[in-house]
Scaffold this active site. Structure first.
Site, short mmCIF file in Angstrom:
data_model
loop_
_atom_site.label_atom_id
_atom_site.label_comp_id
_atom_site.label_asym_id
_atom_site.label_seq_id
_atom_site.Cartn_x
_atom_site.Cartn_y
_atom_site.Cartn_z
CB CYS A 82 13.68 -13.33 -14.08
SG CYS A 82 12.74 -13.74 -12.60
CB ALA A 136 4.58 -22.30 -8.58
NE ARG A 141 36.97 -4.77 11.64
CZ ARG A 141 38.20 -4.36 11.37
NH1 ARG A 141 38.73 -4.57 10.16
NH2 ARG A 141 38.92 -3.74 12.27
#
Length: 460
Positions: free
Chosen positions: A47, A14, A448
């Site tokens: 990571c 960041a 579905r």
């Protein structure tokens, strides 16, 4: 025209994304940028540390996206091994201490970016600070663990915690030839999944030779007379260990910000607006693992430590610091991981998250395959889906399977971001060919089934 100064606290995703973006938009004659980083490295992939420890990534430097020298060549005054110890918001300045010499000095700012990241949770237990006990959050942490593994007296490892880091580190240690035991306080590994899906991970880990100990609370880290770890003790048993890795999560590193009076949320992370500006502070921004973000599905604030978010935060902050306008609207909680060849993915809400948010919901679970069943290499996959009972709105998806399973979660992440219903999802025009998917993709099969269940529950 006077030159303004931007101060950045934190030299990873960041912080340096913000600094780099601001530099691209404003030259050194308009904006001076000073960045403080207490470690040895900048702009690296935390990571990737488990894969470096496990040998999948050959060199530490392979994880570094941009070196300190590269940042400096772009006009950023980057100060390594320098820790900010105080923020004086009223005086618009920060106090920093050189880690090696102890020398301290104040630096003024016109605009401030707080990107202090997160720290591994270290349990308050006897022996938790013993030699051979490691948290894994930074490249320095990874190097320390590798150094310990290279000189360990035996080949027994205990991983405390079975979240993403715990599971990934268990795999890394198996790859290094260690006998691995994972001690987990939860009923199943991967608490980011519902327990029924975590059970699939549990079975797979045991099939890979990892000993899983669930519903177990660590009470002590036992040590040798010379202060090295020798075992991990729970209420019921003792597990021998030559090395212990803590994988029980992280907390936002916000003590510095809190001492300065900056606002934090229920999870300990800094609170910002959509522009990543710290609430109530016009010229202070924050991003990365030290902030809380809006969950677009539940509407609540969450703390999620992920490099993807941190880099996006940095881009938004850098644009705004340089006089532009950008926003970070929030997240849906997407994450993907693996243990050996088992892929684990989730997005949106778990059952307990939905209950906490006061939502009524239906769940379905389907078994399918990654490819057409007749095509070579088809592997099993389990998809769990949550849908809101009244509206049919998609609430969350969890996927566990072999090759080709994990990244299917991205379809659900897009659907969640768009606010789609499960019925709308059934009509998605997804790519199909036998090497890639059954004619009905597993995510659509779940949609579905969820649609039928929502209708059957008497959707209004």
């Amino acid at each position: 025209m006077s030159i303004e100064r931007l101060v950045v606290i934190g030299g990873d995703a960041a912080g340096m994304s913000a600094a780099s973006r601001a530099r691209r938009l404003k030259g050194p004659d308009e904006l001076e940028i000073v960045a403080f980083e207490r470690g040895h490295f900048t702009s690296y992939s935390a990571c990737g540390i488990p894969y470096w420890v496990g040998g999948d990534v050959a060199e530490r430097d392979d994880l570094v996206a941009r070196t300190p020298e590269e940042h400096r060549a772009r006009g950023i005054d980057l100060r390594l091994r320098t820790e900010v110890t105080e923020i004086d918001v009223a005086g618009r300045r920060v106090r920093a201490r050189a880690v090696d010499s102890g020398e301290q000095s104040w630096t003024s700012y016109d605009r401030l970016v707080v990107a202090t990241g997160a720290r591994p949770i270290r349990p308050d237990l006897p022996g938790a600070d013993a030699a051979g006990v490691h948290g894994v959050q930074t490249l320095d942490d990874g190097q320390a663990l590798i150094d310990t593994l290279s000189r360990a007296r035996g080949r027994r490892a205990v991983v405390v915690g079975a979240g993403y880091i715990g599971v990934e580190m268990a795999e890394a240690l198996i790859n290094r030839g260690y006998e691995v035991t994972v001690v987990n306080r939860g009923s199943e590994p991967m608490s980011t999944l519902d327990p029924d899906m975590g059970r699939l991970v549990h079975r797979a880990m045991e099939g890979m030779g990892i000993a899983m100990v669930n519903d177990a609370e660590v009470t002590e880290v036992c040590t040798t007379p010379d202060g090295r770890v020798r075992a991990v003790r729970t209420e019921d048993a003792e597990y021998p260990a030559d090395v212990v890795v803590l994988g029980i999560g992280v907390r936002p590193e916000t003590a510095l910000a809190q001492a300065a009076g900056l606002p934090v949320g229920a999870h300990g992370g800094l609170l910002t607006d959509l522009a990543m500006r710290v609430r109530g502070h016009e010229d202070v921004w924050a991003g990365g693992d030290c902030v809380e973000v809006l969950d677009l599905v539940s509407g609540q604030e969450r703390h999620i430590a992920l490099g993807t978010h941190a880099n996006k935060h940095g881009q938004v902050i850098g644009a705004n610091v340089a006089g532009g306008y950008a926003t970070f609207p929030g997240v849906v909680g997407t994450a993907v991981s693996k243990v050996c060849d088992l892929e684990i993915a989730r997005t949106g809400l778990r059952e307990k998250d939905a209950r906490r948010a006061g939502l009524r919901f239906e769940t379905v679970t389907v078994e399918s395959t990654s490819r057409a069943g007749y095509y070579p290499g088809a592997s099993p996959m389990t998809v769990k889906m949550l849908a809101e009972r009244r509206t049919g709105r998609l609430l969350g998806v969890q996927i566990v399977g072999r090759e080709g399973a994990g990244k299917r979660v991205d379809v659900a992440a897009v659907a969640l971001t768009a606010g789609m219903t499960v019925e709308q999802m059934t009509a998605l025009d997804l790519g199909y060919a036998p090497p890639f998917s059954p004619v009905w993709d597993p995510v659509l099969v779940a949609a579905r089934k969820a649609t039928a269940k929502v209708h059957g529950s008497g959707r209004e």
